[in-house]
Design an enzyme around this catalytic site. Structure first.
Site, short mmCIF file in Angstrom:
data_model
loop_
_atom_site.label_atom_id
_atom_site.label_comp_id
_atom_site.label_asym_id
_atom_site.label_seq_id
_atom_site.Cartn_x
_atom_site.Cartn_y
_atom_site.Cartn_z
N ARG A 89 25.05 38.02 46.83
CA ARG A 89 24.03 38.93 46.31
C ARG A 89 23.76 40.09 47.25
NH1 ARG A 89 20.23 35.41 42.61
NH2 ARG A 89 19.00 37.29 42.67
N GLU A 103 18.06 38.66 49.25
CA GLU A 103 19.27 38.64 50.08
C GLU A 103 19.73 40.04 50.46
OE1 GLU A 103 19.07 34.90 47.63
OE2 GLU A 103 18.94 37.05 47.17
N LYS A 140 3.11 22.41 41.95
CA LYS A 140 4.39 21.74 42.11
C LYS A 140 4.15 20.27 42.41
CE LYS A 140 8.70 23.87 43.61
NZ LYS A 140 9.50 24.44 44.70
#
Length: 617
Positions: A392, A364, A278
């Site tokens: 979710r 979640e 990243k």
């Protein structure tokens, strides 16, 4: 200088390039991306890490006929640039401009609209099956990060795909990050998979032979399988029915192109594991990918170091300070987040109470049930979650928490419009989907101090509670360090007007309602509670005013205003009402203040709507 990039208007142009030009294209694309995002803000580190992969995918596959499905979409700026949208990058995430995520009506190259994690494998599998049933010779490729792989939906799709005779390529872009650093067993598994030096050496050697012709390629492949089986018996993904390939260097264009070309000819479910970094190519982002995940405008020469700070505390910080203070008062408190430590304001809490902090990864559903289990046995969980992500875990919220009447506090950040991230991240529906659940208490603070006090109120109850607050800062109210439980289900009259209009305002809408009321000489109630509603206050205002106006930063249908109308209907009280809130539509990305104006939810818009209603009657 982007002389080569300037010649690329579509992937078809890219595919005409000699392979030797691809590294130059990657350098220019990275340079353009740094320049572009520094001027607009947006997702940054993840895009820098996906440049070579994006180039290789469009170079090898016949897009848009071949389907690329990107997970979440944080990493798709290079994809947008290479698919004819380079000249529009200066409009990124602005009203009327490019969306921050793939969007089907923006480009034919955006095959699936995303924004939430872990959907790519299921969507790409659906596309692969559709192609098979229609006898269309196209490829389906899902590109998913290691953070998104932690969610149950990704494994549900893997389980389904591995048992089907369908041509599907899943590319795991492994950068050891989601937004926060990854956690959990899968992350540990991937780390072990990559850490064996001998196996890594074998893979490096095998990469070199991927491009050789048969029959040597077949022999090399069989040798590789035997060696891999000996040193890493039965990798997780092969147990799911995939042919596992990797890990390979996701920044080596030669290896990427050779590998993808060979995989393209393979049949059945394929799984390619690539390793990327990243922030690749921009040292500040490489060194701090969390900080550079999403950025505001900045000077590329000095990075975010020159960004201004200070000012009013954001609601996220109000929550972060409250949970740390509350933890000192009650040892039963535990904090839970689904991979949003920074975004939810739990950095300080983790540092001060590491044994009471739980990052469950992008899961979640599990976060909610995990909290329920804790609550069953004497703890008091606080689940810090965005409004859009709590959607979710809705079944678990109903079945595992509310049905059992367990004391779980949901600290719901990003309620209402969120601006640049657009409709996939807007918290437009939580008041509607929460107030219909039995046993739930739902609160909407109007300022920073009320947020702190309502969080304390929620924690003091022995039942499921939710406190929803918007992104960003509030009106700048003075914050009382002493915490006091506010009267349950009681609002407060903020302004007593002499006119015939009473405004029942919820949460973030109290301040604009007060401004509108000043011009109309209307009364304003800060309702504070969406459930239970202050029925006595509603009846009192209905008796003393000839028009009741409800205002909320939530969908009108089924929202707080609907609840007020239900109270009056149950009492047999007939009074004209005007419900103001978010429209029955998806509000697109843009500056939040501008979007609220568009929705008529600023002071002038509220005043105009009321004046129009009064003039019509």
């Amino acid at each position: 200088m982007t002389t080569l990039l300037d010649t690329i208007q579509s992937p078809a142009d890219l595919r005409t390039l000699d392979r030797s030009k691809l590294p130059q294209l990657a350098r220019e694309l990275r340079e353009f991306l740094v320049s572009s995002v520094s001027q607009t803000g947006g997702h940054f580190a993840s895009n820098l890490g996906s440049i070579e992969l994006t180039i290789a995918l469009h170079y090898v596959f016949n897009t848009p006929d071949d389907r690329l499905v990107w997970d979440v979409g944080h990493q798709t700026y290079p994809h947008k640039i290479l698919t004819g949208r380079r000249e529009q990058m200066h409009t990124m995430r602005q009203k009327g401009g490019l969306a921050g995520f793939p969007k089907r009506d923006e480009s034919e190259y955006d095959t699936f609209g995303v924004g939430h994690s872990s959907t790519s494998i299921g969507a790409a599998l659906g596309m692969a099956v559709a192609a098979k049933l229609q006898n269309i010779p196209r490829k389906s490729i899902a590109i998913i990060g290691d953070g998104s792989m932690t969610a149950g939906q990704a494994f549900e799709a893997l389980n389904n795909a591995g048992a089907m005779d369908t041509d599907l390529l899943v590319i795991l872009n492994d950068n050891d990050m989601s937004i926060s650093p990854n956690v959990g067993a899968l992350n540990n598994y991937l780390a072990k998979l990559m850490s064996g030096r001998f196996y890594a050496a074998v893979k490096e050697g095998s990469n070199k032979v991927l491009g050789i012709a048969p029959p040597l390629r077949d022999i090399a492949s069989k040798m590789e399988e035997h060696v891999k089986g000996f040193f890493t018996p039965g990798t997780l993904f092969e147990e799911f029915g995939f042919n596992y390939i990797g890990p390979i260097d996701g920044h080596d264009l030669d290896v990427l192109v050779d590998t993808l070309k060979n995989i393209k000819s393979l049949k059945g479910p394929q799984f390619l594991h690539i390793v990327t970094k990243k922030g690749q190519g921009y040292k500040l982002a490489e060194n701090d990918p969390v900080k550079y995940h999403g950025v505001t405008k900045f000077d590329p020469a000095c990075g975010l170091a020159g960004s201004k700070g200070g000012g009013k505390p954001q609601y996220t910080q109000i929550f972060g300070d409250w949970i740390c203070d509350m933890a000192k008062l009650d040892k039963r408190l535990v904090g839970i987040t689904p991979a949003m430590r920074e975004g939810s304001g739990l950095v300080r809490f983790e540092k001060e109470h590491p044994d009471r902090y739980f990052d469950v990864a992008i899961a979640e559903q599990h976060a909610v049930t995990f909290a329920a289990g804790m609550a069953c046995d004497g703890l008091k969980p606080v689940v810090a979650i965005y409004s859009t992500f709590l959607q979710r875990g809705y079944d678990q919220l109903i079945h595992d928490v509310a049905l059992q009447n367990l004391p779980v506090v949901f600290a719901i950040d990003r309620a209402g419009l969120v601006g640049a991230d657009g409709p996939t991240h807007a918290g437009s529906f939580d008041l509607s989907y929460l107030r219909c659940i039995p046993n739930m208490t739902v609160m909407a603070p109007s300022d920073e101090n009320e947020c702190r006090q309502l969080l304390y109120t929620a924690f003091s109850l022995d039942s499921p509670t939710a406190v929803r607050y918007p992104r960003g800062t509030g009106p700048g109210a003075s914050i009382e360090q002493t915490m006091t439980a506010l009267p349950l289900g009681k609002g407060v009259l903020r302004r007593q007007g002499a006119g015939k209009v009473a405004i029942l305002a919820f949460g973030s809408m109290v301040q604009p309602a007060l401004a509108a009321a000043a011009a109309l000489d209307a009364s304003v109630a800060d309702m504070r509670f969406v459930k239970p509603l202050d029925e006595a206050l509603i009846r009192e205002l209905a008796a003393s005013h000839s028009l009741l106006v409800t205002v909320e930063e939530n969908a009108i249908m089924g929202g707080a205003g609907s609840g007020c109308a239900e109270v009056l209907a149950a009492a047999g009280i007939s009074v004209p009402m005007l419900h103001l809130g978010l429209p029955d539509d998806y509000v697109e990305h843009g500056d939040p203040a501008v979007l609220l104006v568009d929705c008529g939810l600023d002071a002038a818009g509220i005043q105009h709507s009321i004046a129009t209603r009064l003039a019509a009657h």
